[in-house]
Design an enzyme around this catalytic site. Structure first.
Site, short mmCIF file in Angstrom:
data_model
loop_
_atom_site.label_atom_id
_atom_site.label_comp_id
_atom_site.label_asym_id
_atom_site.label_seq_id
_atom_site.Cartn_x
_atom_site.Cartn_y
_atom_site.Cartn_z
N SER A 97 0.86 -1.19 0.00
CA SER A 97 0.00 0.00 0.00
C SER A 97 0.89 1.23 0.00
CB SER A 97 -0.91 0.01 1.23
OG SER A 97 -0.14 0.21 2.41
N LEU B 264 2.82 -0.98 5.10
CA LEU B 264 2.23 0.30 5.48
C LEU B 264 3.33 1.35 5.52
CD1 LEU B 264 -0.10 2.07 6.54
CD2 LEU B 264 0.46 1.25 8.84
N ILE C 139 6.93 -2.14 7.55
CA ILE C 139 6.89 -0.68 7.57
C ILE C 139 7.69 -0.17 6.37
CG2 ILE C 139 7.55 1.40 8.83
CD1 ILE C 139 5.28 -0.12 10.15
N LYS C 140 7.05 0.65 5.54
CA LYS C 140 7.72 1.16 4.35
C LYS C 140 8.48 2.44 4.67
CE LYS C 140 5.72 0.69 0.24
NZ LYS C 140 4.72 0.75 -0.86
N ILE C 141 9.77 2.42 4.35
CA ILE C 141 10.66 3.57 4.53
C ILE C 141 11.38 3.81 3.21
CG2 ILE C 141 12.62 4.54 5.80
CD1 ILE C 141 10.38 4.05 7.69
#
Length: 367
Positions: free
Chosen positions: A43, A107, A138-140
């Protein structure tokens, strides 16, 4: 046999590059997992902007959150966290059956934090606790400022999907951060097996930019025409070559012996933008071990219909290198192009994020 179902046997997982509450509630997502071999979901702010702003499925939760005095930022987080948490639960069987190596949902932290190391770490920790699912990523962004945040979160045992990678140098910085994080965990006496990361390498956006630069040169360099539509895949193949070098190193082997999971290569931006090109070009050419391909629904349908499932990612390495050399000889600065793409990529997430917050503000006022 549906070629989608053959990908896992070739070492590749395909993930859906979309998420809506409707597909969660009507059973579509569960069916894709159970019947079509779907093994993950990604997402981003653009995806959530489309899902929330164009649907009434979120109205009841928005009304309740607004009545409780929530800000637009906290309401946005409630909406997205709910969808992500429920999607994680649907993918949990894949996570369990794979021994914790697949079945993830991603996310993203606020796109405004792409150049903010400290706040990215803080937000990554907070979102990890908020969703509270082991199969969350976790998207970074893999920016210069994002790299230390990625390392710290992985060290703390928080799974990370590194996004917005366009260059091999950026990928290598991320791969080094991944290994440093695991080495720090070893030194701290922490286990490695449950720490998961993917490195998301973008494709079609590269071709859109490089094709434009090539077309400017066709009049004086006719050979430039033969390079159209080739940069994205060539760059990805060379990145995979670097990945193979990394996991073959003594440094990585020492970590693998202690249970570390490979940081898989993830192919992103895989919908073909040019109608003259094959609609499955970014799938067919990049299938192989330790890879993920995150696909929009139309590309999934196209590959199921006429894709070819074969181990292709290591084919044509010499041709890939020659392609990138030929592009450089035409005076195209690929490093400069990838820096531009990184900046544009950040902005392409900021714009829909800000637009959605404004739309939420208006909906709260109306309610």
């Amino acid at each position: 046999m549906n070629p989608l179902l053959k990908l896992a046997d070739l070492g590749q997982s395909y993930w859906l590059d979309n998420l809506t509450r409707r597909m969660i509630e009507n059973g579509e997502l569960k069916d894709r997992v159970a019947k079509e071999g779907l093994r993950g979901i990604t997402s981003n702010p653009s995806i959530f902007s489309k899902a929330i702003s164009k649907s009434e499925d979120y109205t009841a939760q928005i009304r309740k959150a607004a009545a409780a005095g929530g800000t637009v930022e906290t309401i946005y987080e409630e909406l997205t966290a709910t969808d992500i948490r429920n999607a994680c639960d649907i993918l949990r069987p894949v996570f369990d059956q794979s021994g914790g190596s697949d079945g993830f949902v991603s996310l993203e932290v606020s796109p405004h934090l792409a150049r903010d190391t400290a706040t990215s770490i803080t937000e990554g920790r907070r979102l990890w606790k908020t969703v509270d699912r082991p199969n969350l990523l976790i998207k970074i962004p893999g920016t210069k400022e994002g790299v230390p945040a990625i390392e710290q979160l992985l060290f703390e045992g928080i799974n990370v999907n590194v996004t917005l990678l366009f260059s091999i140098d950026s990928y290598q910085a991320v791969a080094e951060a991944h290994m440093r994080a695991l080495e720090r965990r070893v030194a701290a006496g922490q286990p490695l097996a449950a720490v998961v990361s993917v490195a998301s390498f973008f494709l079609s956006r590269i071709d859109v930019l490089i094709d434009g630069l090539l077309k400017e040169r066709v009049a004086t360099h006719p050979e430039a025409k033969d390079l159209l539509g080739r940069a994205g895949i060539a760059n990805a193949k060379l990145a995979y070559r670097q990945f193979k070098k990394n996991i073959g190193s003594a440094r990585w082997q020492a970590l693998a012996a202690k249970g570390a999971q490979v940081q898989r290569m993830l192919w992103a931006s895989t919908s073909t933008k040019n109608p003259d090109y094959s609609d499955v070009m970014y799938v067919d050419a990049l299938i192989g071990p330790h890879t993920v391909n995150t696909l929009p629904e139309e590309t999934i349908a196209a590959f199921a219909d006429h894709g070819t499932a074969a181990n292709t990612v290591e084919q044509g390495m010499e041709e890939a290198a020659a392609t990138m050399e030929a592009i450089a000889k035409l005076g195209i600065d690929f490093a400069k192009a990838t820096r531009q793409l990184e900046d544009e990529g950040i902005q392409k997430f900021i714009d829909p994020y800000d637009s959605l917050l404004e739309a939420l503000k208006q909906r709260c006022a109306n309610l």
